[in-house]
Write an enzyme that holds these catalytic residues in place. Sequence first.
Site, PDB file in Angstrom:
ATOM      1  CB  SER B  30      -0.889  -0.008   1.244  1.00 43.30           C
ATOM      2  OG  SER B  30      -1.586   1.207   1.351  1.00 43.30           O
ATOM      3  CE  LYS B  52      -0.707   7.549   0.376  1.00 40.67           C
ATOM      4  NZ  LYS B  52       0.297   6.762   1.094  1.00 40.67           N
ATOM      5  CG  ASN B  77       6.955   7.084   3.891  1.00 38.73           C
ATOM      6  OD1 ASN B  77       5.880   7.625   4.109  1.00 38.73           O
ATOM      7  ND2 ASN B  77       7.166   5.791   4.136  1.00 38.73           N
ATOM      8  N   GLY B  80       2.349  10.803   5.267  1.00 35.57           N
ATOM      9  CA  GLY B  80       1.244  11.195   6.156  1.00 35.57           C
ATOM     10  C   GLY B  80      -0.117  10.824   5.621  1.00 35.57           C
ATOM     11  CB  CYS B 137      -3.443   5.289  11.693  1.00 35.91           C
ATOM     12  SG  CYS B 137      -3.557   4.642  10.020  1.00 35.91           S
ATOM     13  CE  LYS B 173       1.667  -2.421   5.512  1.00 28.62           C
ATOM     14  NZ  LYS B 173       1.762  -1.521   4.356  1.00 28.62           N
ATOM     15  CG  ASN B 200       2.790   0.330   7.840  1.00 26.46           C
ATOM     16  OD1 ASN B 200       3.599   1.088   7.310  1.00 26.46           O
ATOM     17  ND2 ASN B 200       1.494   0.411   7.663  1.00 26.46           N
ATOM     18  CB  THR B 201       7.466   2.019   7.703  1.00 28.77           C
ATOM     19  OG1 THR B 201       6.405   2.853   8.167  1.00 28.77           O
ATOM     20  CG2 THR B 201       7.365   1.873   6.201  1.00 28.77           C
ATOM     21  CB  THR B 274      11.126   0.752  -0.872  1.00 29.55           C
ATOM     22  OG1 THR B 274      10.348   1.214   0.244  1.00 29.55           O
ATOM     23  CG2 THR B 274      12.201   1.767  -1.167  1.00 29.55           C
TER      24      THR B 274
HETATM   25  C1  LIG Z   1       6.097   6.394   0.183  1.00 29.61           C
HETATM   26  C2  LIG Z   1       5.424   5.323   0.992  1.00 29.61           C
HETATM   27  C3  LIG Z   1       4.064   5.404   1.255  1.00 29.61           C
HETATM   28  C4  LIG Z   1       3.423   4.429   2.018  1.00 29.61           C
HETATM   29  N1  LIG Z   1       2.076   4.517   2.229  1.00 29.61           N
HETATM   30  C5  LIG Z   1       1.448   3.531   2.919  1.00 29.61           C
HETATM   31  C6  LIG Z   1       0.030   3.560   3.111  1.00 29.61           C
HETATM   32  O1  LIG Z   1      -0.670   4.451   2.633  1.00 29.61           O
HETATM   33  N2  LIG Z   1      -0.535   2.554   3.837  1.00 29.61           N
HETATM   34  C7  LIG Z   1       0.197   1.514   4.357  1.00 29.61           C
HETATM   35  O2  LIG Z   1      -0.379   0.622   4.971  1.00 29.61           O
HETATM   36  N3  LIG Z   1       1.534   1.454   4.179  1.00 29.61           N
HETATM   37  C8  LIG Z   1       2.165   2.447   3.477  1.00 29.61           C
HETATM   38  N4  LIG Z   1       3.532   2.362   3.286  1.00 29.61           N
HETATM   39  C9  LIG Z   1       4.284   1.214   3.834  1.00 29.61           C
HETATM   40  C10 LIG Z   1       4.455   0.123   2.766  1.00 29.61           C
HETATM   41  O3  LIG Z   1       3.202  -0.392   2.357  1.00 29.61           O
HETATM   42  C11 LIG Z   1       5.303  -1.041   3.291  1.00 29.61           C
HETATM   43  O4  LIG Z   1       4.682  -1.580   4.428  1.00 29.61           O
HETATM   44  C12 LIG Z   1       6.711  -0.612   3.681  1.00 29.61           C
HETATM   45  O5  LIG Z   1       7.198   0.343   2.771  1.00 29.61           O
HETATM   46  C13 LIG Z   1       7.676  -1.785   3.782  1.00 29.61           C
HETATM   47  O6  LIG Z   1       7.832  -2.433   2.536  1.00 29.61           O
HETATM   48  P1  LIG Z   1       9.056  -2.128   1.523  1.00 29.61           P
HETATM   49  O7  LIG Z   1      10.319  -2.213   2.309  1.00 29.61           O
HETATM   50  O8  LIG Z   1       8.929  -3.155   0.441  1.00 29.61           O
HETATM   51  O9  LIG Z   1       8.827  -0.741   1.015  1.00 29.61           O
HETATM   52  C14 LIG Z   1       4.180   3.346   2.535  1.00 29.61           C
HETATM   53  C15 LIG Z   1       5.546   3.258   2.263  1.00 29.61           C
HETATM   54  C16 LIG Z   1       6.187   4.223   1.508  1.00 29.61           C
HETATM   55  C17 LIG Z   1       7.654   4.095   1.239  1.00 29.61           C
END
Ligand SMILES: Cc1cc2nc3c(=O)[nH]c(=O)nc-3n(C[C@H](O)[C@H](O)[C@H](O)COP(=O)(O)O)c2cc1C
Lengths: 272, 311
Positions: B30, B52, B77, B80, B137, B173, B200-201, B274
């Site tokens: 997402s 998203k 990131n 928001g 959130c 998630k 998530n992050t 990413t």
């Molecule tokens: C620019 C950006 C925007 C993101 N927006 C969302 C979001 O809207 N909802 C969500 O659940 N996770 C969001 N994430 C988290 C990602 O879905 C994912 O959990 C996280 O980036 C780890 O995976 P990756 O290392 O493959 O990026 C976002 C990540 C990035 C980098």
Amino acid sequence: MMLQPLAAEIPSRILPVCIDAPVLGNQYVSDRYWMLRLDAPEIATGVRPGQFVLLTPSQTPGEGPSLPRPMAVYDVDRADGAIDILYGVVGSGTTQLTRFRPGDRMTAVGPLGRPFEPPSDATRLLVVGRGIGICSLTLLARERAERGHAVTVLLSGRHRGAIIGADFCDAVGVHARQLCDEDGSSDVESIRRLLVEQYDPAPPDFVATCGSKRLLALCRDLGRRWTCEVQVSVEAHMACGLGYCHGCAAGEVGRDEESPLVCATGPVFRVS
Amino acid sequence: MRATSSEVVDVDLSVELGPLRLSNPIMPASGCFGPELASLLPLERLGALVTKTVFTAARSGNAAHRLTDSGSGSALNSVGIPSPGAASFRSQVLPRYSAHGTPVIVSIGGLAVDDYFSIADELSMAQFAAYEVNVSCPNLERGGISIGADPDQVYRVTRGVVDRAAGRPVIVKLTPNVASVDETACAAEEAGAAALTVANTFVGLAVDLRRRRPVLGNGTGGLSGHGIKPLVLRLVWEASRAVDIPIVGCGGIATTGDVAEFLVAGATAVQIGTATFSRPTTMAQMLDELPTQLTDLGCRRVADLVGSLQA
Ligand SMILES: Cc1cc2nc3c(=O)[nH]c(=O)nc-3n(C[C@H](O)[C@H](O)[C@H](O)COP(=O)(O)O)c2cc1C
Ligand SMILES: Cc1cc2nc3c(=O)[nH]c(=O)nc-3n(C[C@H](O)[C@H](O)[C@H](O)COP(=O)(O)OP(=O)(O)OC[C@H]3O[C@@H](n4cnc5c(N)ncnc54)[C@H](O)[C@@H]3O)c2cc1C
Ligand code: FES
């Protein structure tokens, strides 16, 4: 300062592609600047002045920087299908770009963003750039000069060695004036006097700028004085370049509405 | 006997996330995906499309800079979650996801427990395959503490969305910013989640040394990218042993080898975030390579590899 999106209607343009472009050249130029040439016919055919590409500074997935780097297309050889990128070495990503050698492949996505859109009847252009910002303006200057338009370019930089684009302008027959901090010639008030003197009798009908907030403010003032269209290319940190990650929204954060995305609505905006 | 890559025979890539059957285990994360990618990536080949995160009301998101490369293969990131709001999501955004014939998973968020119920109510009549509930959130009713860090709130949110999901599977998630992922994982499972996305992050900070300020406009941000892969693999492994529902691995996956590692650690499917920014074709390449990867590992089905870690 208000940055307005260009007209809602997006002029015909090619869709971006993602290619592993063979590196044709990657050489040191001057100061902190390097010139990269990519074999990228898919991008070269459609790219327009002010558009950019995303370059991935590593050849192996999972290695190197996590985000690609946005870079303007400095020049294009449509016949050979090559694009030139002039880049300044700033941090880790641009340092890694210097490691590419001819024959290596670099992942590139483009062309991206909205190009400069001078009014259709514009024939007198003033182009004002500073530092690396000049890279977003060179193709505009060249293509307009080739159409026989009157183009004047101001190139500003910290010192003589840091002024880029002078050789390019010479080569494509565009009049370029160099201004630098060392001798005080890049002082905004002296530039204002210079431009007022030169252009008041017959103002330009389009001003394009990139690379300096102070020069942007000057261009806005002059645009009002001459009632002519002013457009600026702005920078933002980016991830996707396509408008889906929302990482590049710049400017004031309103309560309900997001400010424009630099990669998709820009990077070129109308100044008002 | 180990098959060699030349003998790739009918490998079954399909996977099941509870009642949700997907043609393959590869889907976007997402916020790291949009229909804008359609010209670069064959969206109809992906296992699912994930939107998203959408909120009930329109939101503007955070101040610039919203993202930065943070070194060591990671990005930070603080976008928001700008959101168009539920109504315009339904009419403008969702149709662009649905146009590809691939199952659409709608990610929903909220700033209070009830917000999740409102958005689920507002989307109940729309056409899509499943929910992903983004519990990472800040809860504005509780001083901004992440809803996903509190097992009770994870339970309440999950339960409420399951009740309003009109039979659609609900994927939760999880946030990695917890002492024990087992507790939140179990809370979501008990509340009726069909699967869990892990994760998530990670909260992080990037410092602008010259200005002595955070690089990001929001201060802190979420860490993603290849650099977090070992941290997430461990969470996937732990969560998969704590619950009986399938896990969707997410975090730092950049290559087909990474996909296989996540499957071995216990994920049934994976999300790519990413990695798509640098190489928008990443997921297509993974789909091209996965059959050979599975064959090389002596597997004929994705399920043969899932959770096969010997530890
Ligand atoms: C620019 C950006 C925007 C993101 N927006 C969302 C979001 O809207 N909802 C969500 O659940 N996770 C969001 N994430 C988290 C990602 O879905 C994912 O959990 C996280 O980036 C780890 O995976 P990756 O290392 O493959 O990026 C976002 C990540 C990035 C980098
Ligand atoms: C539309 C556009 C066109 C550009 N054209 C050119 C060009 O033609 N030549 C050139 O040299 N530079 C150009 N830039 C700036 C260039 O993208 C940055 O200098 C570069 O990203 C710095 O990367 P780094 O790893 O060396 O720096 P670091 O400081 O290590 O980068 C850290 C992070 O911040 C981001 N970042 C840092 N500075 C900038 C910046 N000024 N703009 C955007 N992101 C930044 C990086 O992408 C990275 O994510 C352009 C930027 C934009 C938005
Ligand atoms: S860089 Fe992703 S929306 Fe602009």
